[in-house]
Write a protein that holds these residues in place. Structure first.
Motif, PDB file in Angstrom:
ATOM      1  N   GLU A 160       0.826  -1.205   0.000  1.00 19.25           N
ATOM      2  CA  GLU A 160       0.000   0.000   0.000  1.00 19.25           C
ATOM      3  C   GLU A 160       0.859   1.254   0.000  1.00 19.25           C
ATOM      4  N   PHE A 161       0.131   2.366  -0.147  1.00 21.01           N
ATOM      5  CA  PHE A 161       0.710   3.699   0.017  1.00 21.01           C
ATOM      6  C   PHE A 161       1.726   3.742   1.155  1.00 21.01           C
ATOM      7  N   ASN A 162       2.808   4.399   0.875  1.00 15.72           N
ATOM      8  CA  ASN A 162       3.909   4.668   1.785  1.00 15.72           C
ATOM      9  C   ASN A 162       4.836   3.475   2.022  1.00 15.72           C
ATOM     10  N   THR A 163       4.627   2.403   1.287  1.00 18.16           N
ATOM     11  CA  THR A 163       5.594   1.308   1.390  1.00 18.16           C
ATOM     12  C   THR A 163       6.983   1.788   0.991  1.00 18.16           C
ATOM     13  N   ILE A 164       7.037   2.659  -0.031  1.00 20.05           N
ATOM     14  CA  ILE A 164       8.349   3.119  -0.506  1.00 20.05           C
ATOM     15  C   ILE A 164       8.538   4.626  -0.353  1.00 20.05           C
ATOM     16  N   GLY A 165       7.596   5.304   0.294  1.00 20.56           N
ATOM     17  CA  GLY A 165       7.761   6.732   0.555  1.00 20.56           C
ATOM     18  C   GLY A 165       8.636   6.962   1.770  1.00 20.56           C
ATOM     19  N   SER A 166       8.750   8.218   2.180  1.00 17.50           N
ATOM     20  CA  SER A 166       9.519   8.555   3.385  1.00 17.50           C
ATOM     21  C   SER A 166       8.942   7.803   4.578  1.00 17.50           C
ATOM     22  N   PHE A 180       9.197  -4.615  -8.779  1.00 14.82           N
ATOM     23  CA  PHE A 180       7.787  -4.648  -9.154  1.00 14.82           C
ATOM     24  C   PHE A 180       7.434  -3.673 -10.282  1.00 14.82           C
ATOM     25  N   GLN A 181       8.446  -3.073 -10.883  1.00 21.50           N
ATOM     26  CA  GLN A 181       8.257  -2.293 -12.112  1.00 21.50           C
ATOM     27  C   GLN A 181       7.264  -1.136 -11.967  1.00 21.50           C
ATOM     28  N   LEU A 182       7.515  -0.299 -10.978  1.00 19.57           N
ATOM     29  CA  LEU A 182       6.800   0.970 -10.828  1.00 19.57           C
ATOM     30  C   LEU A 182       7.755   1.957 -10.190  1.00 19.57           C
ATOM     31  N   LYS A 183       7.426   3.243 -10.295  1.00 21.83           N
ATOM     32  CA  LYS A 183       8.315   4.261  -9.749  1.00 21.83           C
ATOM     33  C   LYS A 183       7.504   5.327  -9.037  1.00 21.83           C
ATOM     34  N   TRP A 184       7.908   5.633  -7.805  1.00 20.06           N
ATOM     35  CA  TRP A 184       7.284   6.718  -7.049  1.00 20.06           C
ATOM     36  C   TRP A 184       7.789   8.049  -7.584  1.00 20.06           C
ATOM     37  N   THR A 185       6.873   8.974  -7.837  1.00 21.87           N
ATOM     38  CA  THR A 185       7.250  10.286  -8.359  1.00 21.87           C
ATOM     39  C   THR A 185       7.857  11.187  -7.296  1.00 21.87           C
ATOM     40  N   GLY A 186       7.728  10.790  -6.032  1.00 19.85           N
ATOM     41  CA  GLY A 186       8.160  11.647  -4.924  1.00 19.85           C
ATOM     42  C   GLY A 186       7.009  12.433  -4.321  1.00 19.85           C
ATOM     43  N   TRP A 187       5.826  12.378  -4.946  1.00 14.21           N
ATOM     44  CA  TRP A 187       4.675  13.159  -4.476  1.00 14.21           C
ATOM     45  C   TRP A 187       3.689  12.302  -3.692  1.00 14.21           C
ATOM     46  N   THR A 188       3.263  12.876  -2.565  1.00 12.73           N
ATOM     47  CA  THR A 188       2.226  12.315  -1.707  1.00 12.73           C
ATOM     48  C   THR A 188       1.177  13.396  -1.521  1.00 12.73           C
ATOM     49  N   ALA A 189      -0.084  13.007  -1.307  1.00 10.64           N
ATOM     50  CA  ALA A 189      -1.136  14.020  -1.190  1.00 10.64           C
ATOM     51  C   ALA A 189      -2.245  13.541  -0.266  1.00 10.64           C
ATOM     52  N   ARG A 190      -3.038  14.515   0.185  1.00 10.37           N
ATOM     53  CA  ARG A 190      -4.215  14.186   0.996  1.00 10.37           C
ATOM     54  C   ARG A 190      -5.280  15.264   0.828  1.00 10.37           C
ATOM     55  N   TYR A 191      -6.523  14.821   0.798  1.00 11.99           N
ATOM     56  CA  TYR A 191      -7.670  15.732   0.804  1.00 11.99           C
ATOM     57  C   TYR A 191      -7.943  16.195   2.231  1.00 11.99           C
ATOM     58  N   LEU A 207       3.546  20.411   7.347  1.00 10.11           N
ATOM     59  CA  LEU A 207       3.058  20.724   6.006  1.00 10.11           C
ATOM     60  C   LEU A 207       2.830  22.229   5.866  1.00 10.11           C
ATOM     61  N   VAL A 208       2.200  22.820   6.875  1.00 15.29           N
ATOM     62  CA  VAL A 208       1.939  24.267   6.863  1.00 15.29           C
ATOM     63  C   VAL A 208       3.254  25.039   6.858  1.00 15.29           C
ATOM     64  N   ALA A 227      -3.739  18.813  -0.516  1.00 14.78           N
ATOM     65  CA  ALA A 227      -2.355  19.231  -0.290  1.00 14.78           C
ATOM     66  C   ALA A 227      -1.418  18.176  -0.867  1.00 14.78           C
ATOM     67  N   PHE A 228      -0.505  18.607  -1.729  1.00 15.85           N
ATOM     68  CA  PHE A 228       0.517  17.729  -2.301  1.00 15.85           C
ATOM     69  C   PHE A 228       1.855  18.077  -1.649  1.00 15.85           C
ATOM     70  N   VAL A 229       2.609  17.073  -1.256  1.00 11.40           N
ATOM     71  CA  VAL A 229       3.944  17.310  -0.690  1.00 11.40           C
ATOM     72  C   VAL A 229       4.904  16.299  -1.297  1.00 11.40           C
ATOM     73  N   ASN A 230       6.114  16.768  -1.644  1.00 12.75           N
ATOM     74  CA  ASN A 230       7.066  15.826  -2.228  1.00 12.75           C
ATOM     75  C   ASN A 230       8.223  15.547  -1.277  1.00 12.75           C
ATOM     76  N   ASN A 231       9.138  14.678  -1.704  1.00 10.57           N
ATOM     77  CA  ASN A 231      10.244  14.257  -0.841  1.00 10.57           C
ATOM     78  C   ASN A 231      11.317  15.326  -0.688  1.00 10.57           C
ATOM     79  N   LYS A 232      11.099  16.502  -1.304  1.00  9.85           N
ATOM     80  CA  LYS A 232      11.982  17.641  -1.093  1.00  9.85           C
ATOM     81  C   LYS A 232      11.295  18.717  -0.252  1.00  9.85           C
ATOM     82  N   ASP A 233      10.163  18.334   0.359  1.00 11.60           N
ATOM     83  CA  ASP A 233       9.377  19.211   1.240  1.00 11.60           C
ATOM     84  C   ASP A 233       8.708  20.368   0.515  1.00 11.60           C
ATOM     85  N   GLN A 234       8.554  20.258  -0.804  1.00 11.55           N
ATOM     86  CA  GLN A 234       7.726  21.227  -1.517  1.00 11.55           C
ATOM     87  C   GLN A 234       6.256  20.909  -1.236  1.00 11.55           C
ATOM     88  N   VAL A 235       5.445  21.947  -1.071  1.00  7.58           N
ATOM     89  CA  VAL A 235       4.019  21.763  -0.800  1.00  7.58           C
ATOM     90  C   VAL A 235       3.209  22.557  -1.822  1.00  7.58           C
TER      91      VAL A 235
END
Length: 386
Positions: A160-166, A180-191, A207-208, A227-235
């Motif tokens: 599931e989500f966050n298996t390979i995220g931070s 498993f032949q997929l690549k995380w873009t570095g972006w995570t998000a939540r409504y 995040l704020v 809100a979208f946040v990436n592994n470089k802390d961009q929001v």
């Protein structure tokens, strides 16, 4: 006549739950050995994998011929105790021979959450909306080894989500992506149903802070949004009406899979998710996330290379291996275990949620997660037992 009719209805209402419970008790057990990995268990409720345990209990899947799964016990990861004490019972303590034995014994490996536990979340003086040093978490070398063994032995792997995220290290993320032949873009998000900082205390402070750091201390948002946040802390914030035609992301299921997994054509998903890019020659999209962005929103997404449509569920079911990736925090839903003890409870699912009162996560469980995972487990169980 009316009295008799009323009495009959009353007796049925009283007797029906008992009948449903007895029918559940009489349902035979099916042994299905699942290695559940969850590194984000803050209390004994085990919320992050409780939805999975609901299904296992309801469908009478057991870890032995008789013993049912217990949400607070039958998993690998972080085990909370009283007075800030805890035990680490993850795969990290296993030798290769024990991992090999586990991969022989288990039919399925299901990684529900590897985000982990941070010091400020666990220790009482901390602030659970901030991030501090990590106490435990991330996809480890031993986790990767188990996944490799399960794949080699053609066992079912569900992640599931966050298996390979931070906070997973780059090296192990790359190994997973290659495997498993997929690549995380570095972006995570939540409504978020409310982006007003004075009214919604669920918005993480980190995040704020990261958003304000790159926007001159400004946070102008008051409506719902994503809100979208990436592994470089961009929001990046997409606000309803300003950037979105509809604030809540939708999961759209491919018509070819609606019948196979008993899934709706479209359903709202209001929680955490990540954005991955699959090798489409290897993995098939069962369902896709859709961000209903307007012209302003699409421009904002384009600046950062974020797609408005991306996989929600990927599958690879081949002669070589069996694999699913859920791009959302699917196993974390606000449900209770009591309802799992009644046969046919799904016919009454409408009693457990009201979409008008922001209960989309409960609706998501009943209308998407439950049928998806129930059918995956049923189909795989039939495959290995025939």
């Amino acid at each position: 006549m009316r009295k008799r009719l009323f009495s009959g209805i009353l007796i049925l209402i009283i007797a029906l739950p008992l009948i449903m419970w007895v029918l559940w008790l009489l349902t035979p057990n099916t042994k299905l050995v699942i290695a559940i990995v969850d590194k984000t268990v803050l209390n004994s409720k085990a919320q992050e994998h409780l939805s999975l345990n609901w299904i296992l209990n309801h469908e009478k899947y057991t870890k032995t011929s008789e013993k049912p799964y217990k949400a607070d016990r039958d998993y690998f990861g972080f085990f909370p105790d009283e007075n800030e004490n805890f035990e680490l019972k993850g795969l990290e303590r296993f030798s290769f021979s024990k991992l090999d034995q586990l991969s022989n014994d288990a039919n399925i490996a299901y990684f529900t959450d590897t985000y982990g536990i941070y010091n400020n979340e666990w220790f009482q003086q901390g602030d659970d909306k901030e991030r501090s040093g990590i106490l435990y978490g991330g996809l480890s070398d031993k986790d990767i080894q188990l996944l490799e063994l399960m794949k080699e032995k053609k066992k079912l792997v569900i992640t599931e989500f966050n298996t390979i995220g931070s906070p997973t290290a780059y090296r192990n993320r790359a190994r997973f992506e290659e495997m498993f032949q997929l690549k995380w873009t570095g972006w995570t998000a939540r409504y978020f149903d409310n982006l007003n900082l004075k009214e919604n205390k669920e918005i993480p402070k980190w995040l704020v802070r990261n958003y304000k750091n790159s926007h001159k201390g400004d946070w102008p948002y008051k409506n719902s949004g994503i809100a979208f946040v990436n592994n470089k802390d961009q929001v990046i914030i997409l606000e309803n009406e300003t950037h979105l035609n509809e604030a809540v992301p939708h999961i759209i299921t491919n018509p070819n899979f609606q019948n196979k997994y008993a899934l709706p054509e479209s359903i709202k998903y209001p929680f955490w998710f990540d954005i991955v890019v699959p090798n489409s020659k290897i993995n098939t999209a069962v369902s896709t996330f859709k961000i209903d962005a307007n012209e302003n929103g699409l421009k904002e997404l384009a600046v950062y290379g974020i797609p408005s449509n991306f996989p929600a569920v990927l599958q690879h079911l081949g002669e070589d291996y069996n694999f699913y990736y859920f791009s959302g925090d699917f196993a974390d839903n606000p449900i209770g275990m009591l309802s799992s003890h009644f046969q046919g409870i799904g016919y009454f699912k409408g009693l457990f949620y009201d979409e008008r009162n922001n209960m989309e996560r409960t609706s998501f469980f009943w209308n998407y997660y439950k049928p998806l995972v129930s059918n995956i487990l049923r189909q795989y169980s039939e495959k290995i037992n025939n």
